[in-house]
Design a protein around this motif. Sequence first.
Motif, PDB file in Angstrom:
ATOM      1  N   GLY A 184      -7.703   2.506  -4.384  1.00  0.00           N
ATOM      2  CA  GLY A 184      -7.837   2.107  -5.790  1.00  0.00           C
ATOM      3  C   GLY A 184      -7.159   3.145  -6.665  1.00  0.00           C
ATOM      4  N   GLU A 185      -6.965   2.782  -7.935  1.00  0.00           N
ATOM      5  CA  GLU A 185      -6.297   3.708  -8.854  1.00  0.00           C
ATOM      6  C   GLU A 185      -7.282   4.751  -9.381  1.00  0.00           C
TER       7      GLU A 185
ATOM      8  N   ILE B  79      -7.381  -2.593  -7.453  1.00  0.00           N
ATOM      9  CA  ILE B  79      -8.095  -2.291  -6.200  1.00  0.00           C
ATOM     10  C   ILE B  79      -7.402  -3.077  -5.098  1.00  0.00           C
ATOM     11  N   TYR B  80      -7.191  -2.429  -3.964  1.00  0.00           N
ATOM     12  CA  TYR B  80      -6.427  -3.062  -2.894  1.00  0.00           C
ATOM     13  C   TYR B  80      -7.263  -3.100  -1.617  1.00  0.00           C
ATOM     14  N   GLY B  81      -7.017  -4.100  -0.806  1.00  0.00           N
ATOM     15  CA  GLY B  81      -7.654  -4.139   0.509  1.00  0.00           C
ATOM     16  C   GLY B  81      -7.338  -5.421   1.231  1.00  0.00           C
ATOM     17  N   LEU B  82      -7.713  -5.480   2.479  1.00  0.00           N
ATOM     18  CA  LEU B  82      -7.502  -6.702   3.276  1.00  0.00           C
ATOM     19  C   LEU B  82      -8.562  -6.780   4.360  1.00  0.00           C
TER      20      LEU B  82
ATOM     21  N   PHE C 208      -9.428  -5.142 -10.592  1.00  0.00           N
ATOM     22  CA  PHE C 208      -8.672  -6.349 -10.278  1.00  0.00           C
ATOM     23  C   PHE C 208      -7.832  -6.172  -9.019  1.00  0.00           C
ATOM     24  N   GLY C 209      -7.892  -7.162  -8.145  1.00  0.00           N
ATOM     25  CA  GLY C 209      -7.089  -7.105  -6.922  1.00  0.00           C
ATOM     26  C   GLY C 209      -7.204  -8.410  -6.168  1.00  0.00           C
ATOM     27  N   ALA C 210      -6.843  -8.357  -4.892  1.00  0.00           N
ATOM     28  CA  ALA C 210      -6.866  -9.507  -3.969  1.00  0.00           C
ATOM     29  C   ALA C 210      -5.618 -10.374  -4.070  1.00  0.00           C
TER      30      ALA C 210
END
Length: 436
Positions: free
Chosen positions: A248-249, A235-238, A211-213
């Motif tokens: 991510g974890e 989960i992270y990003g751009l 899960f992210g965004a």
Amino acid sequence: MYYNEKIETMDRESLRKLQGERLANIVKHTYENVEFYRKRMDEAGVKPSDIRSIDDISKLPFMQKQDLRDYYPFGTFAAPMKDIVRFHASSGTTGKPIVAGYTQKDLDNWSEGVARCLTAYGATKEDIIQVSYGYGLFTGGLGAHDGATRIGAAVLPTSSGNTSKQIMLMKDLGTTVLCCTPSYALFLAESIENDPETNLKEDIKLRFGVFGAEPWTENMRKELEAKLNIKAYDIYGLTEVSGPGVGGECEYQDGTHLWEDLFYPEIIDPVTLQPVEPGQQGELVFTTLTKEGMPVIRYRTRDLTHLNYEKCRCGRTMVRMGRIMGRSDDMLIIRGVNVFPSQIESVILEIPEFTGQYFVTVDRVNNIDTFQVDVELRPEYYGDDMGRMLRLKDRLVGRLVSVLGIRPEIRIVEPNSITRSQGKAKHVLDKRLLNP
Ligand code: DLL
């Protein structure tokens, strides 16, 4: 389990050396090939030869979203069009989007980042990964897709929306991993709960979610884990930096590992632009260390977080990022008090009678800010018991006052009356911006 053990557990001294070499390369390449960078570095009085180690990064100027807008669409690209193989774009609320271009090597590194995250969560080629992030210009769908393909899992590319079909396929195909925004996961969980033909424990094989965004909280994690009977990973990003999978974890869920061999993070004070003390919260800044298509150097993300360089129990040496509290642009200033929607979310999820869906409306009436939070009761608690409604309202107001330092007007609204999102949730309407 690691996807790339050598890199993910690299000793920090070797990592810094690698980062320094990559930074020197990218600075030299962009200075020689991209007018934007040459101009900015000349203005700052920095030459590529001044950049010899990663510590020299502080000599370089910052860049921000407006620069990408000003040089739209290709002005910050560092590879010729014949080498660009994909575009994505991030949806600007107004005006032109930010367009990102990727070379094949960029796509390979991006999918490796996602593959590292998926492997850290425990995914293998045995998994069936349902990608319910939107496919298209948004990086979520194709980004998660390529990462899942990279580890050899079976991808179910449902994209976002059509919730009943999502649930049907999840059941019939036996999806084990779900990728979507946390707000959509909450909606899916509610829909499964309300579907008389689906029994979560018997029919759904999900092991975990990716899960992210959008910002989400520890309380949202607990809610999703309980409701879907899964582990919920961040989960992270751009888009400007690549897409999902900048970090991510791991299984310990104690911070998001950033893939520092590819993306160099810094935390700065957004006002003074100086680095904050280690561990302090500030604005996250990224430099892409290997990107060819559209590199960024000291890009100010506006995301507010902190970094922890202690080695993790999982064995990874890569820095851990704390939860994103929100973007500085999302911070509401209400009667002089700073308020983040994520703080409101966290408090609402403490009270089990609420669904976790909420909507904030801010306005200015007679020169005074008004602050209203709509919350939904779960259907089983909604009804004529006014006494209970009032007690719940008081409880919520009390908690919000103590966390935010400001009193909102609470409106308890009917179940299912707040619009559910299929991608990034929209939780706020600031009417002050409409009539400044
Ligand atoms: O949201 C990429 C992505 C897709 C990440 C799927 C994770 C999963 P953008 O549309 O460019 O890209 O939006 C990037 O979203 O600067 C943060 O403000 C926010 N964001 C992304 N991941 C997280 C997260 C994608 N895990 C912006 N927690 C970023 C909090 C997040 N905020």
